[in-house]
Each structure stands twice: as structure tokens, then as C-alpha cells.
Scaffold this motif. Sequence first.
Motif, mmCIF file in Angstrom:
data_model
loop_
_atom_site.group_PDB
_atom_site.id
_atom_site.type_symbol
_atom_site.label_atom_id
_atom_site.label_comp_id
_atom_site.label_asym_id
_atom_site.label_seq_id
_atom_site.Cartn_x
_atom_site.Cartn_y
_atom_site.Cartn_z
ATOM 1 N N ASN A 209 11.570 -11.755 13.568
ATOM 2 C CA ASN A 209 12.969 -11.954 13.217
ATOM 3 C C ASN A 209 13.845 -10.761 13.560
ATOM 4 O O ASN A 209 15.052 -10.792 13.335
ATOM 5 C CB ASN A 209 13.088 -12.279 11.723
ATOM 6 N N GLN A 210 13.228 -9.696 14.065
ATOM 7 C CA GLN A 210 13.929 -8.478 14.473
ATOM 8 C C GLN A 210 14.799 -7.941 13.343
ATOM 9 O O GLN A 210 15.992 -7.680 13.495
ATOM 10 C CB GLN A 210 14.737 -8.748 15.744
ATOM 11 N N VAL A 211 14.148 -7.767 12.176
ATOM 12 C CA VAL A 211 14.796 -7.241 10.977
ATOM 13 C C VAL A 211 13.902 -6.177 10.353
ATOM 14 O O VAL A 211 12.729 -6.042 10.701
ATOM 15 C CB VAL A 211 15.053 -8.355 9.946
ATOM 16 N N PHE A 212 14.456 -5.420 9.419
ATOM 17 C CA PHE A 212 13.638 -4.566 8.582
ATOM 18 C C PHE A 212 12.985 -5.430 7.508
ATOM 19 O O PHE A 212 13.600 -6.349 6.962
ATOM 20 C CB PHE A 212 14.480 -3.479 7.908
ATOM 21 N N ALA A 213 11.739 -5.126 7.175
ATOM 22 C CA ALA A 213 11.031 -5.808 6.092
ATOM 23 C C ALA A 213 10.388 -4.756 5.202
ATOM 24 O O ALA A 213 9.720 -3.836 5.692
ATOM 25 C CB ALA A 213 9.979 -6.764 6.637
ATOM 26 N N LEU A 214 10.586 -4.897 3.920
ATOM 27 C CA LEU A 214 10.126 -3.905 2.953
ATOM 28 C C LEU A 214 9.344 -4.615 1.853
ATOM 29 O O LEU A 214 9.811 -5.609 1.305
ATOM 30 C CB LEU A 214 11.338 -3.171 2.370
ATOM 31 N N MET A 215 8.174 -4.104 1.529
ATOM 32 C CA MET A 215 7.302 -4.703 0.521
ATOM 33 C C MET A 215 6.924 -3.660 -0.520
ATOM 34 O O MET A 215 6.538 -2.539 -0.180
ATOM 35 C CB MET A 215 6.025 -5.241 1.187
ATOM 36 N N VAL A 216 7.043 -4.024 -1.800
ATOM 37 C CA VAL A 216 6.511 -3.190 -2.877
ATOM 38 C C VAL A 216 5.501 -4.009 -3.656
ATOM 39 O O VAL A 216 5.824 -5.090 -4.169
ATOM 40 C CB VAL A 216 7.619 -2.668 -3.803
ATOM 41 N N ASN A 217 4.284 -3.499 -3.724
ATOM 42 C CA ASN A 217 3.179 -4.181 -4.386
ATOM 43 C C ASN A 217 2.772 -3.416 -5.644
ATOM 44 O O ASN A 217 3.073 -2.230 -5.801
ATOM 45 C CB ASN A 217 1.984 -4.299 -3.439
ATOM 46 N N ARG A 218 2.089 -4.103 -6.498
ATOM 47 C CA ARG A 218 1.569 -3.535 -7.733
ATOM 48 C C ARG A 218 0.232 -2.831 -7.456
ATOM 49 O O ARG A 218 -0.454 -3.140 -6.473
ATOM 50 C CB ARG A 218 1.375 -4.676 -8.735
ATOM 51 N N VAL A 219 -0.141 -1.898 -8.336
ATOM 52 C CA VAL A 219 -1.458 -1.260 -8.279
ATOM 53 C C VAL A 219 -2.115 -1.371 -9.651
ATOM 54 O O VAL A 219 -1.519 -1.840 -10.621
ATOM 55 C CB VAL A 219 -1.367 0.220 -7.851
ATOM 56 N N GLY A 220 -3.360 -0.927 -9.716
ATOM 57 C CA GLY A 220 -4.077 -0.966 -10.976
ATOM 58 C C GLY A 220 -4.750 -2.306 -11.205
ATOM 59 O O GLY A 220 -4.967 -3.082 -10.271
ATOM 60 N N THR A 221 -5.103 -2.570 -12.453
ATOM 61 C CA THR A 221 -5.817 -3.797 -12.794
ATOM 62 C C THR A 221 -4.979 -4.653 -13.731
ATOM 63 O O THR A 221 -4.093 -4.162 -14.435
ATOM 64 C CB THR A 221 -7.158 -3.487 -13.472
ATOM 65 N N GLY A 222 -5.287 -5.954 -13.716
ATOM 66 C CA GLY A 222 -4.594 -6.889 -14.580
ATOM 67 C C GLY A 222 -5.574 -7.743 -15.345
ATOM 68 O O GLY A 222 -6.793 -7.538 -15.287
ATOM 69 N N GLU A 223 -5.030 -8.719 -16.063
ATOM 70 C CA GLU A 223 -5.879 -9.618 -16.832
ATOM 71 C C GLU A 223 -6.844 -10.359 -15.910
ATOM 72 O O GLU A 223 -6.524 -10.664 -14.758
ATOM 73 C CB GLU A 223 -5.013 -10.627 -17.593
ATOM 74 N N GLY A 224 -8.024 -10.634 -16.427
ATOM 75 C CA GLY A 224 -9.014 -11.358 -15.642
ATOM 76 C C GLY A 224 -9.716 -10.509 -14.612
ATOM 77 O O GLY A 224 -10.425 -11.043 -13.755
ATOM 78 N N GLY A 225 -9.505 -9.188 -14.663
ATOM 79 C CA GLY A 225 -10.176 -8.300 -13.717
ATOM 80 C C GLY A 225 -9.531 -8.208 -12.362
ATOM 81 O O GLY A 225 -10.140 -7.675 -11.426
ATOM 82 N N LEU A 226 -8.286 -8.698 -12.207
ATOM 83 C CA LEU A 226 -7.598 -8.579 -10.921
ATOM 84 C C LEU A 226 -7.386 -7.113 -10.578
ATOM 85 O O LEU A 226 -7.005 -6.307 -11.440
ATOM 86 C CB LEU A 226 -6.243 -9.286 -10.962
ATOM 87 N N VAL A 227 -7.606 -6.764 -9.330
ATOM 88 C CA VAL A 227 -7.355 -5.411 -8.836
ATOM 89 C C VAL A 227 -6.272 -5.506 -7.774
ATOM 90 O O VAL A 227 -6.467 -6.122 -6.721
ATOM 91 C CB VAL A 227 -8.628 -4.772 -8.246
ATOM 92 N N PHE A 228 -5.125 -4.907 -8.055
ATOM 93 C CA PHE A 228 -3.978 -5.026 -7.152
ATOM 94 C C PHE A 228 -4.087 -4.028 -6.006
ATOM 95 O O PHE A 228 -4.560 -2.899 -6.176
ATOM 96 C CB PHE A 228 -2.684 -4.856 -7.941
#
Length: 271
Positions: free
Chosen positions: A185-204
Motif C-alpha cells: 500500500n506504500q504507507v507507513f505501518a506501525l505495530m505495538v504488541n504485548r509482552v509477558g504472559t497472560g491467562e491460560g499460559g499465553l506468552v506474548f
Amino acid sequence: MKVELVQMAGRDGDTAHNLQRTLAAIADCAPDSDLLVFAETQLCGFPNADNVRQLAEPLDGPSVQALLSAVRERDVAVLVGMLEADDGQVYNSSLLITPQGVALRYRKTHLWPDERDLVTAGDRFATVEWRGRRIGLLICYDIEFPETARALASLGAELILLCNGNMDPYGPVHRNALIARAQENQVFALMVNRVGTGEGGLVFAGGSAVVDPFGQVLCEAGRDECRLALRLDFQRLQAARQHYDYLADCRLGLPGERLEHPDGRRELLLP
């Protein structure tokens, strides 16, 4: 435009804790920053069937009001994820909050299988201008569908912001998708993701990043809490489109009704 990517761990179901940390991060922003970006459901973490309605708040609720006071104090815009309560429904939403108020609300249109019984899908894509640049919003799983970013580009987006809550083993999927969506798309794209762990053992998975209109990664985080700051050079948009323009050259258009609002928002309704 100077942006800050605030990559943090969160607590599922603990709005008070998450809000306090978010407000502290806003208070600590650089004096010349224009925009701070946080993760998906930053304010409350991921819900479950027992607490989803308790965690959801309306746009005039206490958390949004606290954020509005914070951005006015720092004269900055903030993109933050939350569970939104509206007319008996709950949405996985992201809000672009400026000192003037909620400039843009986006409700996640492509729901991850685990959340389809918890929240309602959104029905539109939207963009708005902030400090002279048109911004569009996506949330997590949305980025895996090329049409989502193309919809925002068709509405004039120059910068696509992704609130993310992506976990192992899927981290590389969103990194690759972010690069593709920026380049095609010839645009800037910016992503912010989570870190650490969550319920159910999810690892971000972390990996917050900024990609330019050529698909080049300008900065990228690891798997720990951090804060990245970058000034975007929007002349890169013109450079990327100098010899060819994917949006102009594309022979397949997207369906859906287009709306123009007096406040500058542009929307594309899903058919």
C-alpha cells in the motif's frame, strides 16, 4: 511526526493496574512526541466469558476520561486498545485519543476464533487526520488480511497503526504481514504488541515495529518491555510512489459504502 511505541506487559482482567501503567507511560513521554501507541486491549487485558461484560466500558467511561486528561496534559495523541460497551454489545476496540477528544474509534472486524463468542465484530474501516497526516487503525488478526490495509489506503491513510496482542508461536506471522501491508500500500505501518504472559499460559511475542512505504523495517523491539521512539519522514511516501502507485494502478476496487464526515473522518462500510 514523532511516534513512541510503548511495549508493555499487562494483567488480564485488571483494568486499574493496566490503566495506571498506561497513564504513567503517557506522563513520561518526550516533550516533542506527537503520538504514543499501545497494545490490543491495553486497558483491561484479554477477557473471558465470566468477565467480558464487567471489563467493557463506554467511550465516556472513567478509563477514557482519565486518558483524555493525560493526553491534554502532555499535548499528545494516544492509540490504546480497550473493550468497548455500546448498546448492549461489547467490541474489541482501539481509540485514537487527542487533546480534542476521541478522534477515531475502530472496532476489530476480523475476530480471532477464541474471541468470537465474547465480542461483536465491527462493520467498517475508518481514517482521520492528526497533525496533518491521515491515520488508519487495525487490531491484531486484521493485519493478516490484505483487504483491511487496502481499505484504509483507499481512504487516504498514510500511516496504519496496529494494536496487537499476538502470542507464540505466531509472532513471525504478524511481522511478515506488517511488512507486506506497508509495501503493497506504500504507507507507513506501525505495530505495538504485548509482552509477558497472560491467562491460560499465553506468552506474548513482542516484536513491536515500524515499517516504511518500501517495506523496510525502521525499528523493531525484542520480547521485553521497552519504549521505541522514531520520527517518521513522510517524504518517503512520495519517494515510494514516484515511479508506480499500487493504489492508482490496481484494477480491482473494494466494495462498500464510503462516507465523509464533517470532522474529517472517512469510512468504508463493510458490504
